[in-house]
Scaffold this motif. Structure first.
Motif, mmCIF file in Angstrom:
data_model
loop_
_atom_site.group_PDB
_atom_site.id
_atom_site.type_symbol
_atom_site.label_atom_id
_atom_site.label_comp_id
_atom_site.label_asym_id
_atom_site.label_seq_id
_atom_site.Cartn_x
_atom_site.Cartn_y
_atom_site.Cartn_z
ATOM 1 N N ALA A 54 -0.224 10.350 9.649
ATOM 2 C CA ALA A 54 -1.616 10.103 9.288
ATOM 3 C C ALA A 54 -2.101 8.846 10.003
ATOM 4 N N PRO A 55 -2.387 8.955 11.310
ATOM 5 C CA PRO A 55 -2.688 7.769 12.105
ATOM 6 C C PRO A 55 -3.947 7.015 11.688
ATOM 7 N N GLY A 56 -4.816 7.643 10.920
ATOM 8 C CA GLY A 56 -6.035 6.960 10.478
ATOM 9 C C GLY A 56 -5.865 6.138 9.214
ATOM 10 N N VAL A 57 -4.684 6.186 8.604
ATOM 11 C CA VAL A 57 -4.451 5.453 7.355
ATOM 12 C C VAL A 57 -3.854 4.083 7.677
ATOM 13 N N PRO A 58 -4.553 2.997 7.316
ATOM 14 C CA PRO A 58 -3.983 1.668 7.553
ATOM 15 C C PRO A 58 -2.784 1.422 6.634
ATOM 16 N N THR A 59 -1.792 0.702 7.137
ATOM 17 C CA THR A 59 -0.600 0.407 6.346
ATOM 18 C C THR A 59 -0.239 -1.066 6.468
ATOM 19 N N ARG A 60 0.464 -1.532 5.423
ATOM 20 C CA ARG A 60 1.039 -2.878 5.425
ATOM 21 C C ARG A 60 2.463 -2.755 4.890
ATOM 22 N N GLY A 61 3.379 -3.445 5.530
ATOM 23 C CA GLY A 61 4.757 -3.434 5.062
ATOM 24 C C GLY A 61 5.709 -3.655 6.211
ATOM 25 N N TYR A 93 3.718 -0.850 1.429
ATOM 26 C CA TYR A 93 5.066 -0.491 0.992
ATOM 27 C C TYR A 93 6.030 -1.675 1.050
ATOM 28 N N ALA A 94 6.995 -1.645 0.104
ATOM 29 C CA ALA A 94 8.014 -2.691 0.048
ATOM 30 C C ALA A 94 9.081 -2.477 1.110
ATOM 31 N N SER A 95 9.477 -1.216 1.342
ATOM 32 C CA SER A 95 10.487 -0.901 2.363
ATOM 33 C C SER A 95 9.970 0.233 3.237
ATOM 34 N N GLY A 134 8.747 2.520 -1.358
ATOM 35 C CA GLY A 134 9.214 3.005 -0.068
ATOM 36 C C GLY A 134 8.091 3.711 0.670
ATOM 37 N N GLU A 135 7.991 3.463 1.943
ATOM 38 C CA GLU A 135 6.940 4.090 2.756
ATOM 39 C C GLU A 135 6.907 5.596 2.506
ATOM 40 N N HIS A 136 5.712 6.149 2.468
ATOM 41 C CA HIS A 136 5.514 7.579 2.216
ATOM 42 C C HIS A 136 6.306 8.440 3.195
ATOM 43 N N CYS A 137 6.846 9.540 2.684
ATOM 44 C CA CYS A 137 7.450 10.554 3.549
ATOM 45 C C CYS A 137 6.325 11.343 4.213
ATOM 46 N N GLY A 188 8.890 4.221 -6.724
ATOM 47 C CA GLY A 188 7.797 4.009 -7.665
ATOM 48 C C GLY A 188 6.537 3.646 -6.919
ATOM 49 N N SER A 189 5.381 4.068 -7.469
ATOM 50 C CA SER A 189 4.115 3.866 -6.761
ATOM 51 C C SER A 189 2.968 3.614 -7.730
ATOM 52 N N LEU A 190 1.938 2.933 -7.229
ATOM 53 C CA LEU A 190 0.706 2.652 -7.971
ATOM 54 C C LEU A 190 -0.496 3.011 -7.117
ATOM 55 N N LEU A 191 -1.610 3.308 -7.778
ATOM 56 C CA LEU A 191 -2.895 3.406 -7.100
ATOM 57 C C LEU A 191 -3.790 2.344 -7.708
#
Length: 168
Positions: free
Chosen positions: A138-145, A108-110, A88-91, A35-38
């Protein structure tokens, strides 16, 4: 060392909680638990979805639906200021779509690494696409998780999907 996501913040947790709830809804409806939100720059949820691959279209990931929706409904500036939250982290497919559309951070949660390890532990055959973290696609996209307590809950959903009695 390569790509390293930032830690999840307390402000992220309510959004991630909703993502896990959407993942549970998907599983309860016979689908895979994602499940995902924007969320826009002001903190408003502008779009949410859950996995819908059970009908046969394996591209019906909520993260891809977010990218498609954002491309039509948000300006480039609004997209850059929006954050995608997901159970879950994007594929690789969804990471690429996210980057091509110009969306902001992914939280992402996992993680992909966690899901891959769980499936391997349970003897589940790998899918047709190499599992890669967002930063490799996508190395330019910041992530948290990941979010520790929620990741455990996501693990339980995947165990249920695969009929595994998970002692963890």
């Amino acid at each position: 060392m390569g790509y390293q996501p930032e830690p999840v913040t307390d402000a992220d947790l309510p959004y991630l909680r909703r993502c896990v709830d959407l993942a549970r809804e998907a599983l309860d409806d016979g689908d895979e638990p994602f499940g995902s939100l924007l969320v826009d720059a002001s903190g408003t949820v502008v779009f949410e979805d859950r996995n819908r691959v059970a009908g046969g279209d394996r591209t019906r990931h909520p993260e891809l639906e977010i990218a498609r929706w954002a491309a039509v409904h948000l300006t480039p500036e609004e997209r850059a200021g929006a954050t995608a939250y997901t159970s879950g982290e994007h594929c690789a497919m969804c990471s690429a779509a996210h980057a091509w559309v110009g969306l902001g951070p992914i939280v992402y949660a996992s993680s992909t690494a966690q899901l891959t390890a769980w499936l391997q532990e349970w003897g589940v055959a790998p899918g047709p696409v190499t599992p890669l973290p967002v930063g490799d696609v996508a190395p330019g996209v910041p992530t948290r998780g990941p979010a520790l307590g929620l990741a455990d809950e996501v693990r339980g959903l995947h165990a249920r999907l695969h009929g595994v009695r998970d002692p963890a």
